[in-house]
Write an enzyme that holds these catalytic residues in place. Structure first.
Site, PDB file in Angstrom:
ATOM      1  N   ASN A  10       0.850  -1.190   0.000  1.00  0.00           N
ATOM      2  CA  ASN A  10       0.000   0.000   0.000  1.00  0.00           C
ATOM      3  C   ASN A  10       0.888   1.243   0.000  1.00  0.00           C
ATOM      4  O   ASN A  10       1.741   1.409   0.878  1.00  0.00           O
ATOM      5  CB  ASN A  10      -0.898  -0.012   1.246  1.00  0.00           C
ATOM      6  CG  ASN A  10      -1.940   1.071   1.208  1.00  0.00           C
ATOM      7  OD1 ASN A  10      -1.631   2.238   0.974  1.00  0.00           O
ATOM      8  ND2 ASN A  10      -3.187   0.725   1.462  1.00  0.00           N
ATOM      9  N   HIS A  13       0.830   6.111   2.094  1.00  0.00           N
ATOM     10  CA  HIS A  13       1.615   7.000   2.946  1.00  0.00           C
ATOM     11  C   HIS A  13       2.697   7.742   2.172  1.00  0.00           C
ATOM     12  O   HIS A  13       3.219   8.758   2.653  1.00  0.00           O
ATOM     13  CB  HIS A  13       2.195   6.222   4.126  1.00  0.00           C
ATOM     14  CG  HIS A  13       1.129   5.786   5.090  1.00  0.00           C
ATOM     15  ND1 HIS A  13       0.464   6.672   5.904  1.00  0.00           N
ATOM     16  CD2 HIS A  13       0.581   4.571   5.328  1.00  0.00           C
ATOM     17  CE1 HIS A  13      -0.440   6.015   6.618  1.00  0.00           C
ATOM     18  NE2 HIS A  13      -0.393   4.748   6.274  1.00  0.00           N
ATOM     19  N   HIS A  46      -5.606   3.594  -1.842  1.00  0.00           N
ATOM     20  CA  HIS A  46      -6.955   3.892  -1.352  1.00  0.00           C
ATOM     21  C   HIS A  46      -7.347   5.293  -1.801  1.00  0.00           C
ATOM     22  O   HIS A  46      -6.799   6.293  -1.327  1.00  0.00           O
ATOM     23  CB  HIS A  46      -6.982   3.789   0.172  1.00  0.00           C
ATOM     24  CG  HIS A  46      -8.337   3.996   0.774  1.00  0.00           C
ATOM     25  ND1 HIS A  46      -8.580   3.845   2.126  1.00  0.00           N
ATOM     26  CD2 HIS A  46      -9.540   4.323   0.223  1.00  0.00           C
ATOM     27  CE1 HIS A  46      -9.861   4.085   2.380  1.00  0.00           C
ATOM     28  NE2 HIS A  46     -10.457   4.389   1.237  1.00  0.00           N
ATOM     29  N   ARG A  48      -9.639   7.847  -1.232  1.00  0.00           N
ATOM     30  CA  ARG A  48     -10.647   8.254  -0.262  1.00  0.00           C
ATOM     31  C   ARG A  48     -11.496   9.396  -0.819  1.00  0.00           C
ATOM     32  O   ARG A  48     -11.054  10.171  -1.660  1.00  0.00           O
ATOM     33  CB  ARG A  48      -9.978   8.700   1.046  1.00  0.00           C
ATOM     34  CG  ARG A  48      -9.242   7.585   1.788  1.00  0.00           C
ATOM     35  CD  ARG A  48      -8.664   8.110   3.086  1.00  0.00           C
ATOM     36  NE  ARG A  48      -9.708   8.512   4.001  1.00  0.00           N
ATOM     37  CZ  ARG A  48     -10.087   7.811   5.084  1.00  0.00           C
ATOM     38  NH1 ARG A  48      -9.489   6.671   5.371  1.00  0.00           N
ATOM     39  NH2 ARG A  48     -11.046   8.250   5.856  1.00  0.00           N
ATOM     40  N   ARG A  52      -7.338  12.700   1.018  1.00  0.00           N
ATOM     41  CA  ARG A  52      -6.286  13.129   1.941  1.00  0.00           C
ATOM     42  C   ARG A  52      -4.892  12.652   1.508  1.00  0.00           C
ATOM     43  O   ARG A  52      -3.890  13.214   1.965  1.00  0.00           O
ATOM     44  CB  ARG A  52      -6.568  12.624   3.356  1.00  0.00           C
ATOM     45  CG  ARG A  52      -6.488  11.120   3.522  1.00  0.00           C
ATOM     46  CD  ARG A  52      -6.656  10.694   4.963  1.00  0.00           C
ATOM     47  NE  ARG A  52      -7.972  11.030   5.482  1.00  0.00           N
ATOM     48  CZ  ARG A  52      -8.419  10.626   6.674  1.00  0.00           C
ATOM     49  NH1 ARG A  52      -7.643   9.901   7.450  1.00  0.00           N
ATOM     50  NH2 ARG A  52      -9.625  10.940   7.074  1.00  0.00           N
ATOM     51  N   GLU A  73      -8.412   0.329  -3.198  1.00  0.00           N
ATOM     52  CA  GLU A  73      -9.279   0.349  -2.022  1.00  0.00           C
ATOM     53  C   GLU A  73     -10.246   1.513  -2.183  1.00  0.00           C
ATOM     54  O   GLU A  73      -9.844   2.618  -2.575  1.00  0.00           O
ATOM     55  CB  GLU A  73      -8.455   0.516  -0.742  1.00  0.00           C
ATOM     56  CG  GLU A  73      -7.618  -0.704  -0.408  1.00  0.00           C
ATOM     57  CD  GLU A  73      -6.946  -0.602   0.943  1.00  0.00           C
ATOM     58  OE1 GLU A  73      -6.543  -1.644   1.479  1.00  0.00           O
ATOM     59  OE2 GLU A  73      -6.801   0.535   1.464  1.00  0.00           O
ATOM     60  N   THR A 104      -8.326   3.292   8.456  1.00  0.00           N
ATOM     61  CA  THR A 104      -9.515   2.442   8.526  1.00  0.00           C
ATOM     62  C   THR A 104      -9.565   1.737   9.873  1.00  0.00           C
ATOM     63  O   THR A 104      -8.616   1.058  10.265  1.00  0.00           O
ATOM     64  CB  THR A 104      -9.503   1.410   7.387  1.00  0.00           C
ATOM     65  OG1 THR A 104      -9.360   2.103   6.144  1.00  0.00           O
ATOM     66  CG2 THR A 104     -10.790   0.611   7.374  1.00  0.00           C
ATOM     67  N   GLU A 154     -10.799  -9.655   2.549  1.00  0.00           N
ATOM     68  CA  GLU A 154      -9.557  -9.338   3.242  1.00  0.00           C
ATOM     69  C   GLU A 154      -9.886  -9.244   4.723  1.00  0.00           C
ATOM     70  O   GLU A 154     -10.694  -8.406   5.137  1.00  0.00           O
ATOM     71  CB  GLU A 154      -8.951  -8.023   2.750  1.00  0.00           C
ATOM     72  CG  GLU A 154      -7.650  -7.677   3.462  1.00  0.00           C
ATOM     73  CD  GLU A 154      -6.966  -6.427   2.914  1.00  0.00           C
ATOM     74  OE1 GLU A 154      -6.113  -5.869   3.628  1.00  0.00           O
ATOM     75  OE2 GLU A 154      -7.291  -6.020   1.780  1.00  0.00           O
ATOM     76  N   HIS A 194      -3.830  -4.978   7.778  1.00  0.00           N
ATOM     77  CA  HIS A 194      -4.050  -3.876   8.718  1.00  0.00           C
ATOM     78  C   HIS A 194      -3.249  -4.114  10.000  1.00  0.00           C
ATOM     79  O   HIS A 194      -3.473  -5.059  10.735  1.00  0.00           O
ATOM     80  CB  HIS A 194      -5.514  -3.659   9.087  1.00  0.00           C
ATOM     81  CG  HIS A 194      -5.738  -2.289   9.685  1.00  0.00           C
ATOM     82  ND1 HIS A 194      -5.863  -1.146   8.921  1.00  0.00           N
ATOM     83  CD2 HIS A 194      -5.802  -1.872  10.963  1.00  0.00           C
ATOM     84  CE1 HIS A 194      -6.028  -0.098   9.703  1.00  0.00           C
ATOM     85  NE2 HIS A 194      -5.982  -0.508  10.952  1.00  0.00           N
TER      86      HIS A 194
END
Length: 243
Positions: A10, A13, A46, A48, A52, A73, A104, A154, A194
Protein backbone atom coordinates in the site's frame (compact mmCIF):
# COMPACT_ATOMS: atom_id res chain seq x y z
CA UNK A 1 4.58 -27.42 -3.18
CA UNK A 2 4.11 -24.63 -0.63
CA UNK A 3 2.71 -21.42 -2.08
CA UNK A 4 4.19 -18.23 -0.65
CA UNK A 5 1.45 -15.63 -0.01
CA UNK A 6 1.33 -12.67 -2.37
CA UNK A 7 2.40 -9.27 -1.05
CA UNK A 8 0.46 -6.15 -1.94
CA UNK A 9 2.21 -2.93 -0.94
CA UNK A 10 0.00 0.00 0.00
CA UNK A 11 1.54 3.29 -1.14
CA UNK A 12 -0.96 5.66 0.51
CA UNK A 13 1.61 7.00 2.95
CA UNK A 14 3.91 8.04 0.12
CA UNK A 15 1.06 10.24 -1.08
CA UNK A 16 0.47 11.44 2.50
CA UNK A 17 3.99 12.83 2.59
CA UNK A 18 3.51 14.54 -0.78
CA UNK A 19 0.21 16.10 0.28
CA UNK A 20 1.81 17.53 3.43
CA UNK A 21 3.40 20.17 1.18
CA UNK A 22 0.89 19.94 -1.70
CA UNK A 23 3.88 19.37 -3.98
CA UNK A 24 4.75 16.74 -6.56
CA UNK A 25 7.23 14.66 -4.54
CA UNK A 26 7.44 11.94 -3.48
CA UNK A 27 5.52 10.45 -6.39
CA UNK A 28 3.39 7.37 -5.61
CA UNK A 29 3.87 6.00 -9.12
CA UNK A 30 7.66 5.93 -8.69
CA UNK A 31 7.27 4.25 -5.31
CA UNK A 32 4.99 1.69 -6.94
CA UNK A 33 7.61 0.80 -9.56
CA UNK A 34 10.29 0.40 -6.86
CA UNK A 35 7.98 -1.93 -4.93
CA UNK A 36 7.34 -4.00 -8.03
CA UNK A 37 11.05 -4.22 -8.82
CA UNK A 38 11.65 -5.47 -5.28
CA UNK A 39 9.09 -8.25 -5.65
CA UNK A 40 5.71 -6.79 -4.71
CA UNK A 41 2.90 -8.77 -6.31
CA UNK A 42 0.46 -5.88 -6.38
CA UNK A 43 0.20 -2.18 -5.61
CA UNK A 44 -2.55 -0.99 -3.25
CA UNK A 45 -3.93 2.54 -3.23
CA UNK A 46 -6.96 3.89 -1.35
CA UNK A 47 -8.80 6.68 -3.16
CA UNK A 48 -10.65 8.25 -0.26
CA UNK A 49 -13.59 10.59 -0.71
CA UNK A 50 -11.69 13.36 1.13
CA UNK A 51 -8.58 12.84 -1.05
CA UNK A 52 -6.29 13.13 1.94
CA UNK A 53 -3.50 11.19 0.20
CA UNK A 54 -4.07 9.34 -3.09
CA UNK A 55 -5.64 11.52 -5.81
CA UNK A 56 -7.73 10.38 -8.77
CA UNK A 57 -4.85 11.31 -11.08
CA UNK A 58 -2.58 8.92 -9.16
CA UNK A 59 -4.98 6.06 -9.77
CA UNK A 60 -5.14 6.66 -13.53
CA UNK A 61 -1.35 6.94 -13.72
CA UNK A 62 -0.83 3.79 -11.66
CA UNK A 63 -3.16 1.81 -13.91
CA UNK A 64 -1.20 2.95 -16.98
CA UNK A 65 2.27 2.30 -15.62
CA UNK A 66 2.48 -0.57 -13.13
CA UNK A 67 3.24 -4.04 -14.44
CA UNK A 68 1.70 -6.11 -11.63
CA UNK A 69 -1.82 -5.71 -10.25
CA UNK A 70 -3.55 -2.55 -9.09
CA UNK A 71 -5.71 -3.09 -6.02
CA UNK A 72 -7.93 -0.02 -5.54
CA UNK A 73 -9.28 0.35 -2.02
CA UNK A 74 -12.52 2.29 -2.13
CA UNK A 75 -15.81 3.12 -0.45
CA UNK A 76 -19.19 2.36 -2.01
CA UNK A 77 -19.83 6.07 -2.74
CA UNK A 78 -21.21 6.63 -6.25
CA UNK A 79 -18.45 9.10 -7.18
CA UNK A 80 -15.72 6.60 -6.28
CA UNK A 81 -17.48 3.70 -7.99
CA UNK A 82 -17.66 5.75 -11.20
CA UNK A 83 -13.91 6.35 -11.10
CA UNK A 84 -13.25 2.65 -10.48
CA UNK A 85 -15.38 1.71 -13.47
CA UNK A 86 -13.37 4.10 -15.65
CA UNK A 87 -9.98 2.98 -14.32
CA UNK A 88 -10.80 -0.74 -14.20
CA UNK A 89 -8.14 -1.85 -11.71
CA UNK A 90 -7.36 -5.55 -11.49
CA UNK A 91 -8.95 -5.61 -8.03
CA UNK A 92 -11.24 -3.37 -6.00
CA UNK A 93 -11.37 -3.76 -2.23
CA UNK A 94 -14.46 -2.24 -0.65
CA UNK A 95 -13.68 -0.68 2.73
CA UNK A 96 -15.58 1.41 5.30
CA UNK A 97 -14.68 5.06 5.39
CA UNK A 98 -15.16 7.87 7.93
CA UNK A 99 -13.91 11.41 7.43
CA UNK A 100 -12.57 11.79 10.98
CA UNK A 101 -10.59 8.54 11.19
CA UNK A 102 -6.80 8.47 10.95
CA UNK A 103 -6.90 5.12 9.18
CA UNK A 104 -9.52 2.44 8.53
CA UNK A 105 -10.72 1.46 11.98
CA UNK A 106 -12.52 -1.81 11.30
CA UNK A 107 -14.10 -4.04 8.74
CA UNK A 108 -17.02 -3.30 6.47
CA UNK A 109 -20.39 -4.13 8.05
CA UNK A 110 -21.63 -6.31 5.22
CA UNK A 111 -24.56 -7.63 7.25
CA UNK A 112 -26.02 -4.13 7.55
CA UNK A 113 -25.41 -3.16 3.91
CA UNK A 114 -25.78 -6.41 2.00
CA UNK A 115 -28.05 -4.98 -0.69
CA UNK A 116 -25.91 -1.89 -1.37
CA UNK A 117 -22.63 -3.82 -1.35
CA UNK A 118 -24.11 -6.50 -3.61
CA UNK A 119 -25.14 -3.83 -6.11
CA UNK A 120 -21.69 -2.21 -6.14
CA UNK A 121 -19.93 -5.59 -6.31
CA UNK A 122 -22.05 -6.58 -9.30
CA UNK A 123 -21.21 -3.36 -11.17
CA UNK A 124 -17.50 -3.84 -10.57
CA UNK A 125 -17.56 -7.52 -11.47
CA UNK A 126 -19.36 -6.80 -14.73
CA UNK A 127 -16.45 -4.50 -15.61
CA UNK A 128 -14.04 -7.40 -15.13
CA UNK A 129 -12.78 -6.24 -11.72
CA UNK A 130 -12.02 -8.76 -8.96
CA UNK A 131 -14.09 -7.67 -5.96
CA UNK A 132 -12.80 -8.04 -2.40
CA UNK A 133 -14.46 -6.96 0.86
CA UNK A 134 -12.41 -5.78 3.85
CA UNK A 135 -14.17 -7.35 6.84
CA UNK A 136 -13.64 -8.36 10.45
CA UNK A 137 -12.86 -12.06 11.05
CA UNK A 138 -16.44 -12.82 12.04
CA UNK A 139 -18.43 -15.74 10.63
CA UNK A 140 -21.63 -13.77 10.00
CA UNK A 141 -19.72 -11.10 8.07
CA UNK A 142 -17.99 -13.76 5.97
CA UNK A 143 -21.34 -15.41 5.23
CA UNK A 144 -22.80 -12.04 4.25
CA UNK A 145 -19.77 -11.35 2.04
CA UNK A 146 -20.40 -14.60 0.21
CA UNK A 147 -24.00 -13.53 -0.45
CA UNK A 148 -22.87 -10.30 -2.13
CA UNK A 149 -21.18 -12.20 -4.92
CA UNK A 150 -17.69 -10.91 -4.03
CA UNK A 151 -14.97 -13.38 -4.95
CA UNK A 152 -12.58 -12.39 -2.19
CA UNK A 153 -12.35 -11.07 1.36
CA UNK A 154 -9.56 -9.34 3.24
CA UNK A 155 -9.56 -10.15 6.95
CA UNK A 156 -8.98 -7.15 9.19
CA UNK A 157 -5.97 -8.04 11.34
CA UNK A 158 -6.00 -4.89 13.47
CA UNK A 159 -7.21 -6.62 16.64
CA UNK A 160 -4.44 -9.20 16.35
CA UNK A 161 -1.82 -6.54 15.66
CA UNK A 162 -2.86 -4.44 18.66
CA UNK A 163 -2.85 -7.33 21.16
CA UNK A 164 -1.01 -6.23 24.31
CA UNK A 165 0.28 -9.62 25.43
CA UNK A 166 1.12 -13.07 24.09
CA UNK A 167 -2.03 -14.72 25.42
CA UNK A 168 -4.33 -12.21 23.73
CA UNK A 169 -2.26 -12.33 20.56
CA UNK A 170 -2.63 -16.14 20.44
CA UNK A 171 -6.38 -15.89 21.00
CA UNK A 172 -6.82 -13.37 18.19
CA UNK A 173 -4.58 -15.40 15.89
CA UNK A 174 -6.89 -18.38 16.44
CA UNK A 175 -9.86 -16.19 15.49
CA UNK A 176 -8.10 -15.31 12.24
CA UNK A 177 -7.32 -18.99 11.61
CA UNK A 178 -10.94 -20.05 12.08
CA UNK A 179 -12.20 -17.17 9.93
CA UNK A 180 -9.79 -18.02 7.12
CA UNK A 181 -10.76 -21.68 7.22
CA UNK A 182 -14.47 -20.85 7.13
CA UNK A 183 -14.03 -18.37 4.27
CA UNK A 184 -12.08 -20.87 2.16
CA UNK A 185 -14.79 -23.41 2.87
CA UNK A 186 -17.25 -20.92 1.36
CA UNK A 187 -15.14 -20.72 -1.78
CA UNK A 188 -13.76 -17.24 -1.09
CA UNK A 189 -10.20 -16.11 -1.80
CA UNK A 190 -8.70 -14.91 1.49
CA UNK A 191 -6.35 -11.98 2.05
CA UNK A 192 -5.34 -10.23 5.26
CA UNK A 193 -4.12 -6.83 6.32
CA UNK A 194 -4.05 -3.88 8.72
CA UNK A 195 -1.48 -3.26 11.42
CA UNK A 196 0.83 -6.02 10.23
CA UNK A 197 4.57 -5.43 10.34
CA UNK A 198 7.94 -7.10 10.54
CA UNK A 199 7.48 -8.39 14.10
CA UNK A 200 3.99 -9.88 13.83
CA UNK A 201 3.36 -10.97 10.23
CA UNK A 202 5.04 -14.40 10.32
CA UNK A 203 2.44 -16.05 12.58
CA UNK A 204 -0.41 -14.92 10.33
CA UNK A 205 1.53 -15.98 7.22
CA UNK A 206 1.49 -19.55 8.57
CA UNK A 207 -2.29 -19.65 8.12
CA UNK A 208 -2.36 -21.61 4.90
CA UNK A 209 -5.74 -20.35 3.72
CA UNK A 210 -4.49 -16.75 3.45
CA UNK A 211 -3.19 -16.14 -0.06
CA UNK A 212 -2.37 -12.44 0.07
CA UNK A 213 -1.13 -9.83 2.53
CA UNK A 214 -1.65 -6.11 2.00
CA UNK A 215 0.82 -4.04 4.01
CA UNK A 216 1.74 -0.38 3.73
CA UNK A 217 2.54 1.65 6.83
CA UNK A 218 5.16 -0.73 8.24
CA UNK A 219 6.95 -0.96 4.90
CA UNK A 220 6.99 2.81 4.35
CA UNK A 221 8.30 3.33 7.91
CA UNK A 222 11.03 0.73 7.38
CA UNK A 223 11.90 2.36 4.06
CA UNK A 224 12.98 5.53 5.89
CA UNK A 225 15.85 3.49 7.33
CA UNK A 226 16.80 0.97 4.66
CA UNK A 227 15.14 2.24 1.48
CA UNK A 228 11.87 1.20 -0.12
CA UNK A 229 13.22 -1.64 -2.24
CA UNK A 230 15.00 -3.28 0.67
CA UNK A 231 11.94 -2.85 2.92
CA UNK A 232 9.78 -4.71 0.38
CA UNK A 233 12.37 -7.47 -0.07
CA UNK A 234 12.57 -7.99 3.70
CA UNK A 235 8.80 -8.35 3.97
CA UNK A 236 8.72 -10.84 1.08
CA UNK A 237 11.44 -12.87 2.80
CA UNK A 238 9.45 -12.97 6.06
CA UNK A 239 6.40 -14.30 4.22
CA UNK A 240 8.47 -17.01 2.54
CA UNK A 241 10.32 -18.06 5.69
CA UNK A 242 7.12 -18.30 7.75
CA UNK A 243 5.98 -21.39 5.83
Amino acid sequence: MINVPRLGVNIDHVATLRQARRGIDPQPVIAARICESAGADSVVAHLREDRRHIQAEDVYLLKRTIITRLNLEMSVADSIVKIALRVRPYQATLVPEKRQELTTEGGLDVCAQTSLISSVAAKLARAGILVSLFIDPVKKQIAAAKKTGAAMIELHTGEYASAVNASLRKQRLQILQRAAEYARGQGLIVAAGHGLGYQNVAAVARIGQIEEFNIGYAIVCRALTVGLGQAVREMKQLLARAL
